[in-house]
Design an enzyme around this catalytic site. Sequence first.
Site, short mmCIF file in Angstrom:
data_model
loop_
_atom_site.label_atom_id
_atom_site.label_comp_id
_atom_site.label_asym_id
_atom_site.label_seq_id
_atom_site.Cartn_x
_atom_site.Cartn_y
_atom_site.Cartn_z
N GLY A 55 14.83 -7.34 15.20
CA GLY A 55 15.91 -8.32 15.09
C GLY A 55 16.48 -8.62 16.46
O GLY A 55 16.29 -7.84 17.40
N CYS A 82 11.25 -1.46 16.05
CA CYS A 82 12.06 -2.08 17.10
C CYS A 82 13.55 -2.02 16.75
O CYS A 82 14.11 -0.94 16.73
CB CYS A 82 11.55 -3.50 17.35
SG CYS A 82 11.97 -4.06 19.00
N TYR A 83 14.17 -3.16 16.42
CA TYR A 83 15.58 -3.09 16.04
C TYR A 83 15.77 -2.07 14.92
O TYR A 83 16.73 -1.29 14.93
CB TYR A 83 16.08 -4.47 15.56
CG TYR A 83 17.56 -4.50 15.23
CD1 TYR A 83 18.49 -4.69 16.23
CD2 TYR A 83 18.01 -4.31 13.92
CE1 TYR A 83 19.86 -4.70 15.94
CE2 TYR A 83 19.36 -4.31 13.63
CZ TYR A 83 20.28 -4.52 14.64
OH TYR A 83 21.62 -4.53 14.36
N HIS A 169 5.79 -3.32 18.19
CA HIS A 169 5.58 -4.12 16.97
C HIS A 169 4.15 -3.96 16.44
O HIS A 169 3.25 -4.65 16.87
CB HIS A 169 5.82 -5.61 17.27
CG HIS A 169 7.26 -5.94 17.48
ND1 HIS A 169 8.11 -6.28 16.45
CD2 HIS A 169 8.01 -5.95 18.60
CE1 HIS A 169 9.32 -6.50 16.93
NE2 HIS A 169 9.29 -6.30 18.24
N GLU A 171 3.02 -4.98 13.74
CA GLU A 171 2.64 -6.11 12.88
C GLU A 171 1.96 -7.26 13.63
O GLU A 171 1.27 -8.06 13.03
CB GLU A 171 3.86 -6.63 12.11
CG GLU A 171 4.93 -7.34 12.95
CD GLU A 171 5.96 -6.39 13.58
OE1 GLU A 171 5.62 -5.20 13.77
OE2 GLU A 171 7.05 -6.86 13.92
N SER A 223 -1.22 -31.83 -6.64
CA SER A 223 -1.20 -32.71 -5.48
C SER A 223 -2.57 -32.81 -4.83
O SER A 223 -2.79 -33.65 -3.98
CB SER A 223 -0.20 -32.19 -4.44
OG SER A 223 -0.74 -31.02 -3.82
N GLY A 224 -3.49 -31.92 -5.23
CA GLY A 224 -4.79 -31.89 -4.58
C GLY A 224 -4.81 -30.93 -3.40
O GLY A 224 -5.87 -30.64 -2.87
N GLY A 225 -3.65 -30.44 -2.99
CA GLY A 225 -3.59 -29.43 -1.93
C GLY A 225 -4.07 -28.09 -2.47
O GLY A 225 -4.26 -27.92 -3.67
N VAL A 226 -4.25 -27.13 -1.56
CA VAL A 226 -4.79 -25.83 -1.95
C VAL A 226 -3.90 -25.16 -3.00
O VAL A 226 -4.38 -24.69 -4.04
CB VAL A 226 -4.89 -24.89 -0.72
CG1 VAL A 226 -5.47 -23.55 -1.11
CG2 VAL A 226 -5.72 -25.53 0.38
N ASP A 227 -2.59 -25.13 -2.73
CA ASP A 227 -1.70 -24.36 -3.59
C ASP A 227 -1.66 -24.91 -5.01
O ASP A 227 -1.83 -24.17 -5.98
CB ASP A 227 -0.28 -24.32 -3.00
CG ASP A 227 -0.27 -23.78 -1.58
OD1 ASP A 227 -1.21 -23.03 -1.24
OD2 ASP A 227 0.66 -24.12 -0.82
N SER A 229 -3.77 -26.88 -6.45
CA SER A 229 -5.09 -26.83 -7.09
C SER A 229 -5.35 -25.44 -7.67
O SER A 229 -5.82 -25.30 -8.79
CB SER A 229 -6.20 -27.16 -6.09
OG SER A 229 -5.99 -28.43 -5.53
N LYS A 370 -0.56 -17.51 2.08
CA LYS A 370 -1.61 -18.53 2.03
C LYS A 370 -3.02 -17.94 1.93
O LYS A 370 -3.84 -18.40 1.14
CB LYS A 370 -1.52 -19.40 3.29
CG LYS A 370 -2.31 -20.67 3.20
CD LYS A 370 -1.46 -21.71 2.53
CE LYS A 370 -2.17 -23.01 2.36
NZ LYS A 370 -1.26 -23.99 1.73
N1 GLN Z 1 17.42 -6.70 20.14
C1 GLN Z 1 16.84 -5.40 20.26
C2 GLN Z 1 16.37 -5.14 21.70
O1 GLN Z 1 16.46 -6.01 22.52
C3 GLN Z 1 15.63 -5.32 19.33
C4 GLN Z 1 14.54 -6.28 19.69
C5 GLN Z 1 13.50 -6.42 18.61
O2 GLN Z 1 13.67 -6.00 17.48
N2 GLN Z 1 12.43 -7.10 18.95
O3 GLN Z 1 15.93 -4.07 22.01
#
Ligand code: GLN
Length: 514
Positions: A55, A82-83, A169, A171, A223-227, A229, A370
């Site tokens: 965050g 992180c945060y 991170h 992720e 709509s013919g889009g993926v979702d 359909s 998706k």
């Molecule tokens: N704001 C916090 C920092 O600067 C956390 C950052 C983050 O979660 N990417 O360390």
Amino acid sequence: MDREKIIVIDFGGQYNQLVARRVRECSVYCEIYSYRTDLKQIKAMKPKGIILTGGPNSCYEEGAPSCGEELFDLGVPVLGLCYGAQLMMHVLGGHVCKAPVREYGRVEVMVDTSTKLFHDVTPLTVCWMSHNDYIKKMASGFRMIAHTADCPVAAAQNTSRNLYAIQFHPEVLHTVEGAKILHNFVYDICGCVGDWRMDSFVETSVQAIRRKVGQGKVLCALSGGVDSSVAAVLLSRAVGSQLTCVFVDHGLLRKNEGDEVEEVFGPNGPYDLHFIRVNAQERFYRKLAGVAEPEEKRKIIGEEFIRVFEEEAKKIGKVDFLVQGTIYPDVVESGLGGESAVIKSHHNVGGLPDYVDFKEIIEPLRDLFKDEVRRVGLELGIPEKLVFRQPFPGPGLGIRIIGDVTEEKVKMVQEADAIYREEMAAAGLDRLPDQYFAALTNMRSVGVMGDERTYDYAIALRAVNTVDFMTAEASQIPWEVLQRVTNRIVNEVSHVNRVLYDITSKPPGTVEFE
Ligand code: GLN
């Protein structure tokens, strides 16, 4: 038996949907909730594990997003990222403050591979960092299990309380072994077995839809889009002849698209969807006349859709359910799931007028990302050509025309877009960008054509590469292709005398050009 679930608690970081997607890639279902969500509600969902996201705030500041200490006493493993990691330490009595050296981007991290979290991870592994603050002193009971040259606590654990904190991170894909680390958390620490699979999703959805619908009649907005359909074919598998699919041609589709959709889903195609095409172009153009504000256009198009459906429904007789192809990012981006600000209202979410005439809305794909929708589509035997179709927004070209929408402008953007797609296909590039299209800017400027002054519109071309549409960068389309497209557009599309190529990434731009 209940499906096992990991809960992501959202503190406003930009990668939060990614956290959930990575967990689901481990075959474990995962949902995102705001940090404001009542702890009782979280507990009632019986999560196998909880992940606290990153965050933008500093956890030690007045008014920063926080959580109660009880969160760490639920007896459920918690992983802070992180945060989330900093907050965990802060709440449990550690010390977090501004770091002497901030880290941003790729960093080599030394990890303790004897831990469950880093089991099988390379001892010196490349991770992605983005922080100004750091954990100066861990809360008591924690042990440092990773560090970098500048960051003394890049990860920590308290195994007796099942609490884990990671400064980087996992992720994002730049963290080379991030998926493995999350996999370790989800399986070895939370004890998940991995019961989230797309074949079982189809099976359980079909059962659930049948239970809900009973003998009722179902109307599907195709709509013919993926979702939509995938939603339609799923519904037809569940309730067969009780389903009617209505395809509204709102006059804001790509060139020839209406006919193409009719070919696949209409009575002569491979599916039996009770397909009805409504040609409602005029109505939409009338409603949109003079409206320039993009959010307002989205709302108008969404509401008019519902009107048209209501009318169709009345013709069919009593209809009990309306199907929509809403997917999870729509829910989250509309501000309903996590903590992210309302970026745009989705025509499927929250844009429904409250006097809708149906008993209930069915959104069978509401929980899916998706790529999961595509997997369900393949599972259902929908041809790849359709399943991997470029995303196209529900409000269609209505939002790819900056400013007010007129029939003439629709023609212009349709023609330009068709030329763009033709030339990309001719160059063998049509599958490379994840999304590409032409938009009509509201800008007119002076040009010269056949020795005469023109004062006409500019077309903007966009092409982006993205993994998940949450972030994107502009594709590097070869210059010759852009030139060919440009020449053809200014020559063949009347009232266009200029073509621009948009190289803005997301953020700060969006994928669409509205
Ligand atoms: N704001 C916090 C920092 O600067 C956390 C950052 C983050 O979660 N990417 O360390």
